[in-house]
Design a protein around this motif. Structure first.
Motif, PDB file in Angstrom:
ATOM      1  N   LEU A  66       9.401   5.871  14.760  1.00  0.00           N
ATOM      2  CA  LEU A  66       8.280   4.932  14.722  1.00  0.00           C
ATOM      3  C   LEU A  66       7.146   5.515  13.883  1.00  0.00           C
ATOM      4  O   LEU A  66       6.807   6.691  14.030  1.00  0.00           O
ATOM      5  CB  LEU A  66       7.770   4.670  16.137  1.00  0.00           C
ATOM      6  N   PRO A  67       6.557   4.742  12.968  1.00  0.00           N
ATOM      7  CA  PRO A  67       5.425   5.271  12.185  1.00  0.00           C
ATOM      8  C   PRO A  67       4.277   5.707  13.088  1.00  0.00           C
ATOM      9  O   PRO A  67       3.869   4.968  13.980  1.00  0.00           O
ATOM     10  CB  PRO A  67       5.010   4.075  11.306  1.00  0.00           C
ATOM     11  N   GLN A  68       3.806   6.912  12.869  1.00  0.00           N
ATOM     12  CA  GLN A  68       2.598   7.357  13.564  1.00  0.00           C
ATOM     13  C   GLN A  68       1.355   6.821  12.867  1.00  0.00           C
ATOM     14  O   GLN A  68       0.309   6.649  13.491  1.00  0.00           O
ATOM     15  CB  GLN A  68       2.575   8.889  13.626  1.00  0.00           C
ATOM     16  N   LEU A  69       1.492   6.574  11.576  1.00  0.00           N
ATOM     17  CA  LEU A  69       0.409   5.955  10.815  1.00  0.00           C
ATOM     18  C   LEU A  69       0.674   4.458  10.810  1.00  0.00           C
ATOM     19  O   LEU A  69       1.524   3.964  10.070  1.00  0.00           O
ATOM     20  CB  LEU A  69       0.376   6.523   9.393  1.00  0.00           C
ATOM     21  N   ARG A  70      -0.035   3.727  11.664  1.00  0.00           N
ATOM     22  CA  ARG A  70       0.230   2.306  11.872  1.00  0.00           C
ATOM     23  C   ARG A  70      -0.237   1.467  10.691  1.00  0.00           C
ATOM     24  O   ARG A  70      -1.130   1.850   9.928  1.00  0.00           O
ATOM     25  CB  ARG A  70      -0.473   1.808  13.137  1.00  0.00           C
ATOM     26  N   ALA A  71       0.365   0.278  10.591  1.00  0.00           N
ATOM     27  CA  ALA A  71       0.035  -0.626   9.495  1.00  0.00           C
ATOM     28  C   ALA A  71      -1.446  -0.986   9.439  1.00  0.00           C
ATOM     29  O   ALA A  71      -2.045  -0.974   8.353  1.00  0.00           O
ATOM     30  CB  ALA A  71       0.894  -1.884   9.578  1.00  0.00           C
ATOM     31  N   PRO A  72      -2.100  -1.320  10.568  1.00  0.00           N
ATOM     32  CA  PRO A  72      -3.540  -1.639  10.481  1.00  0.00           C
ATOM     33  C   PRO A  72      -4.371  -0.481   9.938  1.00  0.00           C
ATOM     34  O   PRO A  72      -5.344  -0.708   9.210  1.00  0.00           O
ATOM     35  CB  PRO A  72      -3.914  -1.955  11.939  1.00  0.00           C
ATOM     36  N   THR A  73      -3.985   0.745  10.268  1.00  0.00           N
ATOM     37  CA  THR A  73      -4.709   1.909   9.758  1.00  0.00           C
ATOM     38  C   THR A  73      -4.521   2.051   8.254  1.00  0.00           C
ATOM     39  O   THR A  73      -5.472   2.355   7.523  1.00  0.00           O
ATOM     40  CB  THR A  73      -4.234   3.191  10.466  1.00  0.00           C
ATOM     41  N   VAL A  74      -3.294   1.833   7.779  1.00  0.00           N
ATOM     42  CA  VAL A  74      -3.026   1.911   6.336  1.00  0.00           C
ATOM     43  C   VAL A  74      -3.836   0.859   5.598  1.00  0.00           C
ATOM     44  O   VAL A  74      -4.463   1.141   4.561  1.00  0.00           O
ATOM     45  CB  VAL A  74      -1.522   1.739   6.051  1.00  0.00           C
ATOM     46  N   ARG A  75      -3.862  -0.358   6.121  1.00  0.00           N
ATOM     47  CA  ARG A  75      -4.627  -1.434   5.483  1.00  0.00           C
ATOM     48  C   ARG A  75      -6.106  -1.073   5.399  1.00  0.00           C
ATOM     49  O   ARG A  75      -6.756  -1.291   4.378  1.00  0.00           O
ATOM     50  CB  ARG A  75      -4.449  -2.740   6.252  1.00  0.00           C
ATOM     51  N   GLN A  76      -6.634  -0.514   6.474  1.00  0.00           N
ATOM     52  CA  GLN A  76      -8.051  -0.166   6.493  1.00  0.00           C
ATOM     53  C   GLN A  76      -8.348   0.943   5.481  1.00  0.00           C
ATOM     54  O   GLN A  76      -9.376   0.895   4.793  1.00  0.00           O
ATOM     55  CB  GLN A  76      -8.466   0.274   7.895  1.00  0.00           C
ATOM     56  N   LYS A  77      -7.450   1.934   5.374  1.00  0.00           N
ATOM     57  CA  LYS A  77      -7.666   3.022   4.423  1.00  0.00           C
ATOM     58  C   LYS A  77      -7.644   2.504   2.985  1.00  0.00           C
ATOM     59  O   LYS A  77      -8.461   2.915   2.148  1.00  0.00           O
ATOM     60  CB  LYS A  77      -6.603   4.107   4.614  1.00  0.00           C
ATOM     61  N   VAL A  78      -6.700   1.607   2.698  1.00  0.00           N
ATOM     62  CA  VAL A  78      -6.630   1.036   1.350  1.00  0.00           C
ATOM     63  C   VAL A  78      -7.896   0.246   1.051  1.00  0.00           C
ATOM     64  O   VAL A  78      -8.474   0.340  -0.046  1.00  0.00           O
ATOM     65  CB  VAL A  78      -5.378   0.146   1.203  1.00  0.00           C
ATOM     66  N   ASP A  79      -8.353  -0.529   2.039  1.00  0.00           N
ATOM     67  CA  ASP A  79      -9.573  -1.310   1.859  1.00  0.00           C
ATOM     68  C   ASP A  79     -10.771  -0.399   1.594  1.00  0.00           C
ATOM     69  O   ASP A  79     -11.610  -0.682   0.736  1.00  0.00           O
ATOM     70  CB  ASP A  79      -9.828  -2.166   3.095  1.00  0.00           C
ATOM     71  N   GLN A  80     -10.842   0.720   2.305  1.00  0.00           N
ATOM     72  CA  GLN A  80     -11.950   1.651   2.120  1.00  0.00           C
ATOM     73  C   GLN A  80     -11.916   2.286   0.735  1.00  0.00           C
ATOM     74  O   GLN A  80     -12.959   2.460   0.091  1.00  0.00           O
ATOM     75  CB  GLN A  80     -11.904   2.734   3.196  1.00  0.00           C
ATOM     76  N   ILE A  81     -10.711   2.624   0.257  1.00  0.00           N
ATOM     77  CA  ILE A  81     -10.587   3.228  -1.065  1.00  0.00           C
ATOM     78  C   ILE A  81     -11.032   2.247  -2.148  1.00  0.00           C
ATOM     79  O   ILE A  81     -11.789   2.597  -3.063  1.00  0.00           O
ATOM     80  CB  ILE A  81      -9.140   3.696  -1.309  1.00  0.00           C
ATOM     81  N   LEU A  82     -10.571   1.008  -2.055  1.00  0.00           N
ATOM     82  CA  LEU A  82     -10.956   0.015  -3.048  1.00  0.00           C
ATOM     83  C   LEU A  82     -12.456  -0.288  -2.966  1.00  0.00           C
ATOM     84  O   LEU A  82     -13.127  -0.445  -3.994  1.00  0.00           O
ATOM     85  CB  LEU A  82     -10.153  -1.267  -2.850  1.00  0.00           C
ATOM     86  N   SER A  83     -12.975  -0.365  -1.757  1.00  0.00           N
ATOM     87  CA  SER A  83     -14.390  -0.688  -1.587  1.00  0.00           C
ATOM     88  C   SER A  83     -15.300   0.428  -2.064  1.00  0.00           C
ATOM     89  O   SER A  83     -16.471   0.181  -2.402  1.00  0.00           O
ATOM     90  CB  SER A  83     -14.686  -0.991  -0.109  1.00  0.00           C
ATOM     91  N   SER A  84     -14.796   1.660  -2.069  1.00  0.00           N
ATOM     92  CA  SER A  84     -15.632   2.791  -2.458  1.00  0.00           C
ATOM     93  C   SER A  84     -15.875   2.853  -3.971  1.00  0.00           C
ATOM     94  O   SER A  84     -16.749   3.595  -4.423  1.00  0.00           O
ATOM     95  CB  SER A  84     -14.991   4.102  -1.997  1.00  0.00           C
ATOM     96  N   GLU A  85     -15.120   2.079  -4.736  1.00  0.00           N
ATOM     97  CA  GLU A  85     -15.323   2.053  -6.189  1.00  0.00           C
ATOM     98  C   GLU A  85     -16.655   1.356  -6.480  1.00  0.00           C
ATOM     99  O   GLU A  85     -16.872   0.214  -6.094  1.00  0.00           O
ATOM    100  CB  GLU A  85     -14.180   1.298  -6.866  1.00  0.00           C
ATOM    101  N   VAL A  86     -17.533   2.076  -7.155  1.00  0.00           N
ATOM    102  CA  VAL A  86     -18.887   1.571  -7.392  1.00  0.00           C
ATOM    103  C   VAL A  86     -18.881   0.506  -8.485  1.00  0.00           C
ATOM    104  O   VAL A  86     -18.303   0.715  -9.563  1.00  0.00           O
ATOM    105  CB  VAL A  86     -19.840   2.720  -7.776  1.00  0.00           C
TER     106      VAL A  86
END
Length: 288
Positions: A166-186
């Motif tokens: 079972l993934p320890q890194l859950r799908a909602p967490t992955v989505r949030q991390k991707v969103d944070q990376i994209l949002s951090s682009e100035v």
């Protein structure tokens, strides 16, 4: 923090790789490397190091390890106020009338310019592609990337895979991390008209890994050698994962379940069967 990134239609998919490297060959690879299963310090110790006759196999398994493949993008429409320095070619001009407005001619070094205020309307696309180990480990670069796009991958509507972790890194967490990376682009803007973040591909891959446990009998220590089921590559610092998924899991379970629910899908997880029944039941038969 809410998850703002949008999941595009048909983005969430499950893929499974069957091993192409046979068990027998993997076992030979593991035996050749078994003395390295207990760490570098043990191997280099001149006084007490593992020897062929003191390192014995105890058990082995074929397991399937998860990783996420994400292709995401951010589309931004924005406007930016700017002043253009426009060269004036006439050396005698001291001001310029443009569209009914006067602009004084200024000296900028050897240049003679007028400062023309403007608004730029811009569109920017930010792309993000990544493979993320579903068990939260830092793996050797290229291992996961080499799996993506291979023809051996089989798409699954549901996951019914003995030996799957079972993934320890859950799908909602992955989505949030991707969103944070994209949002951090100035975005250097005075006004943003549109800012959309989209997960275009959100794939969960399961890759085969052979794990071989060895016992260093004179030191009462255990070590694990892993062999990649596709490439045959050996990892000497392996792990043994005791808990495996023992139930059929739908796409909704894998991509939407939180940690507290996902934990019920390992051995003894009767809840998984109940959730499948709820998800697959006709709408008029689902419990309130």
């Amino acid at each position: 923090m809410p998850d703002l990134i949008r999941l595009s239609d048909d983005a969430a998919k499950i893929f499974v790789f069957d091993p192409v490297f046979p068990l027998g060959a993997a076992m030979e690879q593991a035996k050749r490397n078994k003395l390295n299963a207990f760490g570098r310090l043990a191997r280099l110790n001149p006084f007490n190091r593992p020897k062929d006759e003191t390192v014995l196999p105890t058990k082995h398994e074929l397991r399937y390890e998860p990783f996420w493949y994400v292709v995401a993008g951010r589309d931004v429409d924005f406007s930016k106020e700017i002043t253009y320095a426009v060269d004036v070619g006439n050396p005698h001009a001291h001001k310029v009338l443009l569209d009914g407005r006067e602009y004084p001619v200024n000296a900028q070094g050897k240049r003679r310019v007028i400062d023309l205020p403007a608004i730029e309307f811009c569109r920017r696309k930010i792309d993000y592609v990544a493979c993320v180990d579903g068990l939260g480990r830092e793996l050797k670069k290229g291992i996961l990337e080499n799996y993506v796009g291979r023809p051996e991958a089989r798409e699954q509507a549901v996951l019914n895979l003995p030996g799957a972790v079972l993934p320890q890194l859950r799908a909602p967490t992955v989505r949030q991390k991707v969103d944070q990376i994209l949002s951090s682009e100035v975005i250097n803007a005075h006004e943003v008209q549109r800012d959309e973040r989209t997960l275009e591909k959100f794939h969960l891959y399961y890759r085969p890994v052979f794990a071989f446990e060895f016992a260093w009998t004179t030191e009462d220590k255990l070590g694990v050698i892993e062999v990649d089921g596709i490439s045959g590559e050996v990892a000497e610092n392996g792990q043994w994962f005791k808990e495996k998924i023992d139930a059929i899991m739908t796409r909704e379970m894998l991509f939407e379940a939180g940690a507290e629910i996902a934990g019920a899908f390992v051995p003894g997880g009767g809840l998984a069967v109940k959730v499948i029944e709820i998800i697959t039941a006709p709408p008029d038969q689902k419990p309130l």
